[in-house]
Structure formats: structure tokens, C-alpha cells
Design an enzyme around this catalytic site. Structure first.
Site, PDB file in Angstrom:
ATOM      1  N   HIS A 169      44.936  41.623  41.838  1.00 13.48           N
ATOM      2  CA  HIS A 169      43.530  41.988  42.104  1.00 13.48           C
ATOM      3  C   HIS A 169      43.622  42.684  43.307  1.00 13.48           C
ATOM      4  O   HIS A 169      43.927  42.274  44.814  1.00 13.48           O
ATOM      5  CB  HIS A 169      42.935  40.976  42.209  1.00 13.48           C
ATOM      6  CG  HIS A 169      42.751  39.727  41.209  1.00 13.48           C
ATOM      7  ND1 HIS A 169      42.235  40.226  40.310  1.00 13.48           N
ATOM      8  CD2 HIS A 169      43.045  39.224  40.696  1.00 13.48           C
ATOM      9  CE1 HIS A 169      41.713  39.312  38.502  1.00 13.48           C
ATOM     10  NE2 HIS A 169      42.593  38.556  39.897  1.00 13.48           N
ATOM     11  N   CYS A 211      41.591  46.809  40.509  1.00 18.08           N
ATOM     12  CA  CYS A 211      40.418  47.135  40.662  1.00 18.08           C
ATOM     13  C   CYS A 211      40.296  48.162  42.192  1.00 18.08           C
ATOM     14  O   CYS A 211      41.132  47.061  43.270  1.00 18.08           O
ATOM     15  CB  CYS A 211      39.564  45.873  41.400  1.00 18.08           C
ATOM     16  SG  CYS A 211      39.001  44.930  39.661  1.00 18.08           S
TER      17      CYS A 211
END
Lengths: 401, 613
Positions: A169, A211
Site C-alpha cells: 500500500h 497506489c
């Protein structure tokens, strides 16, 4: 882009006499040699080996797909020839033996369970809580305690090509490690700079699947670095599909399409890096894959993927044994590569400046952000802000009496 | 309501009126009732309040240095100037070593060579040839002999005159180093070994430690075999050119070539060795790991007596390479280790063939677990030497070169990794008995041949040609490695100084300071040794300089992620101290102002009193 050089040479050969051909050929050779020589100093060292550093930074069962990403790439890289002793695999959690895993000791990246990624010969170098930002930076810069074994060190030299793959992440200029700390883009850039100063790599390919991954490369300045990310700033990277049997998503889109590209290759192939980079379709990825080539001198069409993902040893034949009479020197063997020049992929992944319809608040915030970016020295601005605290404090105290 | 004159108290009275003093008799001194508390007071203001506030302020001020000291970062003082100076110096002036050359003309009497040979003329012509040859390559290369090499020529014509060119002064050569007239008698030119030994005993090796090495080329005009002049290089630092009816002038070119190409450049075209042929670890150690690989032990498996080989064949090589690297050796035998490339049967050649295109894929890293060394530390380099015994369905296995011929050595190297050699057993008959095959010990002759190839590969890995046997090659290696190590330590120390200066809040331990100091001293020593001509000592100290510099740079405490910036520290401490200190300061200021006001009031009253009196 097609390379037109052979056609030009052949047409000239037909048109001109042999003397002109010789002159033109020698001029072309000289200019290509000059062009190569004027490149970075990494051109002069020989490419001796390939290394891979594969990092999965997420814990917890619902981040199964990050482990599967990393293990899939590990399998690919081993299949194409990089041995375990030159792979550093860092997995932040154990999914194969997790108590929630319905298939114990098996990790899949596909809902049809075609492949068990944890099947044979998996050597994990850093596992569990050993995967921290500090250990990661120690691996990159080489600053270990003296008791750390060789299998946990990145023993690359000045002729190594390193593949650095990170998944987990992330966000704007950071990547989350273990849900408790972050790797910032300036930390990564600093580590790469120190690696370059100590000649710990000849070329480095960084692949990040998180991301807003492209922001992690913002501060990179060292030459010889190639970077590809799964999404740009403001975009998310999505998972590919959910496996209803295992119960979680099993692979991310970017890694899925990367693996699809590599499953078509074998050890002897020489597909080029530009073909890999152009194979990402923004519609299928649901994000824009971004790659950064300004720090990399070579032309991507000439670089085969096995330069990073496989293992090509430079070999020299031993012409004679240790005896008393001299013999003639056999010329050094070089591996002749025929670059794949026919690029006929219609899918492109060029980043587009998308202007979206925004609400006024977002517009204000983004205009502020862009103004902040134009400020040259952010540190001094912060210092001014801190110094401004004092008069504000004085004023408020005086007002309160 | 008459005004009642009341006597106000000594301290200020909140209801004190201004005009209360008018009722008093003017003859008496101004009474307290005349005093307006807002502008005058009758007593000096007390110091208690001032003392109280200022003592608190003073305690804060006194405590501040203690606070500063406790959050101070310990940084061992590094000699940044010296570190940068070293790196600049090494780059700007490449290291040159003194080399000494000597050429001896034997048996050139005036009858055959058409005149008496003058050593000085010969010397100048040889020198010009050599400068022509050295100017073709980069002259100012690090580790080369450079321009300060010396040359002396001796013409020895048997019992009669033995003339020498004068080159004794200033180069530190002791007289018994150079050639003694008449030391070489009749040489049996047919036997190379005998000539080599004779030359070695004549040219007295023992002086070579002081002042640089002496390289000698002897031109013997004898009655050898009828073919043209033959040039050979011996095992020690000499070579010879022999033939019949030689012309001295014609030999000058070949002699110069021998000096430059063989002794100066170590047999390579250019003098420099690239980084990928310097497989010495950062701590100056190399581990040579020898592995015997049995591809399929069900067919046959071999064992070797490594200990005997270690004593006889390996130790001399390790001794010769001692100044360059600290070498340790280990060996293992592995089973079930097939290779990962493919080979095909060739009927005409009668064996299984793998070509040079398959070489990069030969090493099967999945099955060959070679890197299991426990002798190697973190920064040591490991060189793998693999002897591969193929299985029965690939026996015999031969390497075919691009030219079509079969390789004599059946081996190849990969720079910075090691070397592989394929050894085919005597007979390729598969074992067909029941039960496992017996362990076969390799015959010493086979082992000897294998080791010759492996030693050739070791030379290749260090950048020499695989068959170079002369001691001069080790000299070239010493020079190049000295250069490389000094360059590396210079750049490492420069990087370290830049890194440390860019992180002003990083702790620098004493250990790092010591390592840097010793590294600088070792680098200085290496440079001095090089200028004097002690090749081995300079190589050893440069190796130490490099290893210390690397230890300092890779010290585990230099991690930027562990140290906080100044803004962070300020942000941590300011909420504790800033509001409190501001209040204390303001209180002190206020008290000071009040004291001044009270003082002024008292002065005014005093003045009024004086005026009234």
C-alpha cells in the site's frame, strides 16, 4: 518506432558504389561508437550478473494479493535464470501458513489455482517483522552488522543489474511498511544515490505496484536508473480478481499483466524492455502505468528484458592451461543480441494530462499545491514558519494580560 | 462635609486623594498624606519581587547550557580536508612505479656484427623504441612504469671487453644487482629450462626487493638452430632472444617490444586491468571455492584428493598472490547436479557437443548449491571453480568453439564469478551393476591436468593470460591492484566525507574516526612505497587502506533514517519550554518595569521633599 537503419543501408548499397558504401559504413560505425562512448560511465564496465530484490510490505490476510504478486515475480525471475543466491526476497507476512488459509502451504495468484507459488525451492531471506524500512535500506546500501549472513546481503558489484520490485500500500511519495512505518521517496532516492556512489549497480530497474506509485520516483536523480510504476499520482492501483474460494483478491492488475508478458518468454528470448512497457493497457489496468527513462541512457528498444529479469553470464573461453609456451589469444566472446525492432503494438500507455471536472474546493487545494511546488526552498519556508511562532505567542500572551 | 485630613499609610492607599496634603502645615516636611501614591512614594521600593522573578529567570538561563549539552550529538571529528585531498590527489596524479630494465648482448664480437657495439648508442636507440611504444598507449596511466624507468646495456663479448653503459647513479641499484661480466658462460640454447635456470642464477634475484624490480633481456648470438631469432620469456624476471648471426640493431625493436609488452604491460595490449578482472573483496580477501560436481551419481561418481593438490599446486599460487589478496581455499564434492543447457550428439566428432552460445546457460544455479561457504565474511569475494563430470547420457562432453574446433581445455570463465571445466571420465561405459556404483578416486595425472586448467582460469580471472607463468605478471598485478585500491579508497573516503557533512545530526562513532585515520595513513604509506619501488609492500598497504575505508563507509551506524532533523528536535522540545519561558520572561520584564516606576516615584518624592525643605 521502427528502426530504419538496415533499410537505409541496403538502399544505399544498391544505389552507390562500394567505396561510398565503405565510407558510409565506417562513418556510421564511428558515430555509433562515439554515441556509445559519450554515454554514462556505466558503459565502460561489463555487465557481470543480475540481482533481484523483491519486497512485499503488507501484513494481514486481506493483503494476500501483495504476497502473491511478489511470489509470482520471484518465480518468474527464477525461471528466467537468476539463482536464489542473487535474489533477496522480503515477505512481510506469511500467507501460506496463515491460519485463515484454506489451502495450507499453498499460495495462488489465480482463481483456478493453476500454479502453487509456494511449491518448491522458495527461499525467503527476510520474513515477518524483519521487513522494516531500516532493513530494506540496509540491504540497498549494504550497511549491515557484521553478523548478518551472506544470503541476506546484496552483494552486487559495479557490473550488476538490479531489479527492485516493491508492492504493498502506498500513497503520495510514500510506501507503507507493515502498517506502522513508511518509506519516503527521499529515503529511496538517498539510498539509490549512495548505491551509485559506491558502484553497487550498473543499471537499476525499479518496479512499484501500489497506489500512486509514480510519486515514489519523484526525487530520483542518479543515472542508470529506470523506473516503472503501476499508477500515477491521484490514481489507485486495483486488484485483478477475487478468488471466492480463498476469500480474498489474489493478484493485482499491474503484476498480472507483467506476468502474462513473461509467461510467453523463455530463457533464450530477447524481447525488449520497450515491448514490456508498451504492453500495459490503461483500460485493463484501470490506471496509467508510468515509466521514467530520463535517467537511463540506453534506448529501451535495444535492452532485452533478460538484462534485468533473467540471468546472462558473460563468459570467456579458457584458451589454454598453465603451461610454458604462449598461444594465440582467441577473441572475447560477446553475446550477440538481435533487438526486436518490429513494434506493432497498438496499445500504448503514455500518460495523459487528464483535466477532470472538479469542485471549487478541490481546485483551490490543487492550485495551492501547485503554488507550493513552485516554491524553491521548502526548508527555509518551514523555518520561517517556526520562527513566526514566537511573535504570535508573544502577542497572544500580551493580549491575555 | 469638611475635608478630613487623614494621614495616609506608608504603602499606597487605594483611596488616597490628591489634595489631602494641602491641609498640612507647610513648615513641616511633607507628610505622607501629601503624597500621591500614583506618582510618589516615600520609601524605596523593595527588591523581593524582583529577586523572586529574576531568580526564576536565572535558573532557566543557567539550565539552558545543560539542556543543550544533553541533546548534543556526539560526532567524532573526521579529517574532512585530508579525505578530500587524498581523493583529489589520486585522481590528478596517477601513481607511477619505478622500473629498471637491463639488456645484455652476449657473444657479439666485432667480426659478426660489423663493428664494435657501443652500449650507449644501443641504449639510446632502445630507449627511443620503448618511448615510441609506450606513447601509443596512455602514458599517464596509473600503475604503469611511466617515464621514470631506467635502462642499462651490457655488451659481453666473452673473455675480452665487457662494456657497459653508465646507469648507476640515482636509481638505488646496488652494484651486485646488475649483470656481472662473464657470469653467463656457454648456454645450451636448445633447452629452455636450462637457459632459464642459468639466467636466474647469473642474474641474482636477491636484490630485487630494494628499489624496484629489475627486468633483463639477454640477446645471445650463438649457433642455435637455423631458423630465425626466437624470443622466449622465462619464469623469473628475464627473457632471452637467441638465434644465429644476429644483427644487434635488428634486435633492438624486439627487445623494446619485450620490455614494454611483456614486462611493463603484462602481456596485454593496454596496461590497465578493468574492474571486472579484480575479484578481490572489499576486505582484501578472496575465497577460492573448488567444487567437484557429479551430474548423475547413479552412473558413476568421483572423488578427489584435494589436500595433496592444495599442498603441491595451490600453495605456490597463493603465495605469489599474497600481496594482492588474502586467499583462503575450500573444496566440496556435490552430487545430482545436472547442467541446465542442452548438448547434441555429433557423429563426426564422436562426442556430445555444447557450443559457446550455451555457455551463459551452463551453470544451473537451481541445482548447483555452490555458495554455501562459511569461510567468507560479508565483504569477501568468492570465486567458484567447478569441475563438472557429465552423466552417462552426455559423455563425452566437449566444447566447440565458433571456429569449429574442439576446445583443448573444455573450460570457460565468467568474470567476477569463477570458472567451469568439464572433465570426461576415461571410459563412458555406464555402470550396469546392481546397487550403487563404487566411489572412484580421480587419478593424480587427471587431477594434475585439471588443475593446470583451473590455474589458467585463475589467471584469466585476474586479468592475465591463462598461460602466463612468469613472476613479472605478479608485478604487474601488484601495480594495478595498488592503483585500483588507492583509487577506490580515495573515492570511498570522499563519498564518506560528503555523506557525513550532509547529515549534520548523525552520530559518528569513534570507531569510524579511527578507521578513517588508519586508512589515510595506509594510503600514504602505499604511495611512499610505490615511489620507492616496493611493489608488494605498496600493494599490501593499499589493500589495507581500501579495506579500512570500506569498513568506515559501510559502518552499520550510518543510517540516515535513524537520525532526526533539527526541525524535529525543535518541534519536540518547544511545547515544553517555549510557553513557560515566555511567561517567565514577561514576568521578569514586568517586575523590572514596575521596579523602575516605583523607583521614579520615590525619586520624585525625594525631590519634592528637598524642594520643600
Amino acid at each position: 518506432m521502427r528502426s530504419k537503419l538496415p533499410d537505409a543501408a541496403s538502399s544505399r548499397k544498391m544505389a552507390a558504389s562500394s567505396a561510398v558504401v565503405a565510407i558510409l559504413a565506417s562513418i556510421w560505425l564511428c558515430s555509433s561508437i562515439a554515441a556509445d562512448a559519450s554515454g554514462s560511465s556505466s558503459e565502460t564496465t561489463m555487465h557481470t550478473n543480475n540481482w533481484a530484490v523483491l519486497v512485499c510490505t503488507s501484513r494481514f490476510w486481506f493483503n494476500y494479493r501483495h504476497m502473491a504478486n511478489t511470489l509470482s515475480l520471484y518465480r518468474t525471475v527464477k525461471r528466467l535464470g537468476i539463482p536464489d543466491e542473487r535474489i533477496i526476497l522480503m515477505l512481510a507476512d506469511d500467507m501460506a501458513c496463515n491460519s485463515r488459509n484454506k489451502y495450507p502451504a499453498q499460495v495462488f495468484n489465480n482463481e483456478n489455482h493453476w500454479l502453487n507459488l509456494y511449491g518448491d525451492n522458495v527461499e525467503v531471506d527476510y520474513r515477518g517483522y524483519e521487513v522494516t524500512v531500516e532493513n530494506f535500506l540496509r540491504v540497498l546500501t549494504g550497511r549491515h552488522e557484521s553478523a548478518v549472513p551472506r544470503s541476506k546481503r546484496l552483494l552486487s558489484d559495479e557490473g550488476s543489474h538490479i531489479l527492485l520490485y516493491m508492492t504493498g500500500h502506498g500513497g503520495d511519495e510514500f510506501l507503507k511498511f507493515q502498517d506502522s512505518e513508511e518509506l519516503q521517496s527521499h529515503d529511496l532516492a538517498d539510498a539509490v544515490k549512495q548505491m551509485k556512489e559506491k558502484h553497487r549497480f550498473k543499471e537499476l530497474l525499479i518496479m512499484v505496484d501500489t497506489c500512486q506509485a509514480a510519486t515514489l520516483f519523484n526525487q530520483l536523480h542518479s543515472p542508470g536508473v529506470l523506473a516503472i510504476a503501476s499508477s500515477m499520482k491521484g490514481e489507485n492501483s486495483y486488484s485483478h480478481h477475487l478468488d471466492s474460494d480463498v476469500g480474498v483478491s489474489v493478484v493485482d492488475r499491474f503484476t498480472f499483466y507483467t506476468l502474462a508478458f513473461f509467461e510467453r518468454l523463455n530463457m533464450y528470448d530477447n524481447a525488449s524492455l520497450s515491448r514490456l512497457f508498451n504492453s500495459y493497457d490503461p483500460n485493463l489496468l484501470m490506471s496509467n502505468a508510468y515509466y521514467r527513462t530520463d535517467l537511463y541512457q540506453r534506448n529501451l528498444q535495444e535492452v532485452p528484458v533478460t538484462n534485468f529479469f533473467g540471468s546472462v553470464m558473460e563468459t570467456v573461453h579458457t584458451d589454454s592451461a598453465y603451461r610454458a609456451f604462449p598461444q594465440k589469444n582467441t577473441p572475447r566472446e560477446t553475446r550477440i543480441r538481435t533487438g526486436n525492432t518490429a513494434e506493432d503494438d497498438s496499445r500504448r500507455s503514455i500518460l495523459t494530462d487528464m483535466t477532470k471536472a472538479e469542485c471549487p474546493f478541490t481546485r483551490i487545494v490543487s492550485s495551492l499545491e501547485s503554488k507550493m511546488e513552485t516554491v524553491g526552498n521548502l526548508d527555509s519556508l518551514v523555518n520561517y514558519g517556526l520562527v513566526m511562532i514566537l511573535p504570535v505567542l508573544v502577542v497572544s500572551v500580551w493580549l491575555s494580560t | 462635609m469638611a475635608e478630613i485630613a487623614e494621614s495616609p499609610s506608608t504603602t499606597e492607599h487605594p483611596l488616597g486623594t490628591v489634595g489631602a496634603s494641602r491641609s498640612k502645615a507647610s513648615s513641616s516636611a511633607l507628610r505622607e498624606s501629601d503624597v500621591d501614591p500614583k506618582t510618589m512614594r516615600t520609601t524605596t521600593p523593595g527588591l523581593k519581587r524582583l529577586f523572586l522573578t529574576f531568580s526564576v529567570l536565572l535558573s532557566f538561563l543557567l539550565g539552558f547550557p545543560f539542556l543543550w549539552k544533553t541533546v548534543e550529538i556526539y560526532r567524532s571529528p573526521l579529517p574532512f580536508g585530508d579525505m578530500d585531498a587524498l581523493s583529489k590527489q589520486i585522481e590528478s596524479s596517477p601513481l607511477q612505479f619505478p622500473c629498471h630494465f637491463q639488456s645484455v648482448f652476449l657473444n657479439f664480437d666485432s667480426r659478426s656484427s660489423g663493428g664494435i657495439l657501443d652500449p650507449r648508442e644501443l641504449r639510446s636507440s632502445i630507449l627511443s623504441e620503448m618511448t615510441k611504444l609506450t606513447s601509443q598507449t596512455l602514458e599517464r596511466q596509473c600503475g604503469s612504469c611511466g617515464e621514470n624507468f631506467t635502462l642499462s646495456v651490457v655488451v659481453d663479448s666473452g673473455d675480452r671487453a665487457c662494456r657497459q653503459s653508465d646507469e648507476r647513479h640515482g636509481n638505488g641499484l646496488t652494484p651486485n644487482c646488475s649483470y656481472k661480466c662473464g657470469a653467463l658462460g656457454a648456454l645450451n640454447l636448445g633447452d629452455g629450462e636450462a637457459v632459464d635456470e642459468a639466467l636466474r642464477s647469473a642474474l641474482d634475484e636477491s636484490c630485487s626487493d630494494y628499489g624496484g624490480k629489475l627486468y633483463t633481456v639477454v640477446v645471445v648470438n650463438g649457433d642455435g638452430a637455423g631458423e630465425g631469432p626466437k624470443a622466449l620469456v622465462g619464469k623469473h624476471r628475464h627473457g632471452w632472444i637467441s638465434g644465429r648471426e644476429l644483427d644487434a640493431e635488428a634486435m633492438i625493436g624486439r627487445m623494446a617490444e619485450m620490455f614494454v609488452k611483456i614486462f611493463m604491460n603484462g602481456g596485454r595490449e593496454d596496461g590497465a586491468i578493468h574492474g571486472e578482472f579484480m575479484p578481490v573483496g572489499a576486505d582484501g580477501r578472496v575465497v577460492l571455492s573448488f567444487s567437484l560436481l557429479n551430474a548423475n551419481p547413479d552412473d558413476w561418481f568421483y572423488d578427489w584428493d584435494f589436500q595433496k593438490l592444495d599442498d603441491t599446486l595451490l600453495n605456490p599460487v597463493i603465495e605469489a598472490l599474497k600481496p594482492i589478496a588474502n586467499i583462503s581455499v575450500e573444496s566440496q564434492v556435490l552430487y545430482h547436479t545436472p547442467k541446465s543447457s542442452f548438448s547434441y550428439w555429433d557423429e563426426s566428432l564422436g562426442s556430445y557437443i555444447f557450443s559457446t552460445k550455451d555457455l551463459p546457460f551452463f551453470v544451473n544455479s537451481n541445482e548447483w548449491h555452490l555458495d554455501t561457504s562459511v569461510a567468507a565474511g560479508g565483504r569477501t569475494k568468492i570465486l567458484q571453480f567447478v569441475v563438472y563430470v557429465p552423466s552417462a547420457n552426455e559423455c563425452p562432453l566437449s566444447l566447440q568453439l565458433p571456429s569449429g574446433e574442439i576446445s583443448k581445455t573444455n573450460g570457460f570463465i565468467s568474470p567476477m564469478w569463477g570458472g567451469v571445466m568439464v572433465w570426461n571420465p576415461q571410459s563412458c561405459i555406464k555402470y550396469s551393476g546392481s546397487g550403487p556404483p563404487a566411489r572412484l578416486l580421480m587419478h593424480p595425472d587427471d587431477l594434475h591436468r585439471i588443475f593446470e586448467v583451473l590455474m589458467g582460469q585463475l589467471r584469466q580471472l585476474f586479468g592475465l593470460k591463462s598461460d602466463s607463468i612468469y613472476v613479472g605478471a605478479a608485478d604487474v598485478l601488484s601495480r594495478q591492484h595498488t592503483c585500483f585500491n588507492l583509487h577506490s579508497s580515495g573515492t570511498t573516503l570522499g563519498s564518506l566525507s560528503r555523506l557525513v557533512q550532509s547529515l549534520p545530526r548523525m552520530i559518528i562513532k569513534d570507531e569510524i574516526g579511527k578507521q578513517v585515520k588508519f586508512s589515510l595513513e595506509a594510503a600514504q604509506l602505499a604511495q611512499t612505497n610505490a615511489s620507492v619501488g616496493l611493489y608488494e609492500a605498496s600493494a599490501a598497504s593499499s589493500r589495507q587502506a581500501r579495506s579500512l575505508a570500506e569498513d568506515a563507509f559501510f559502518h552499520p551506524s550510518i543510517m540516515s533514517v535513524s537520525y532526526f532533523s533539527f526541525e524535529h528536535c525543535f518541534a519536540v522540545y518547544s511545547p515544553f519550554f517555549l510557553p513557560v519561558s515566555l511567561h517567565v520572561l514577561l514576568a521578569a520584564l514586568r517586575e523590572w518595569r514596575r521596579y523602575k516606576q516605583e523607583k521614579a516615584k520615590y525619586v520624585r518624592w525625594k525631590v519634592k521633599q528637598v524642594k520643600a525643605a
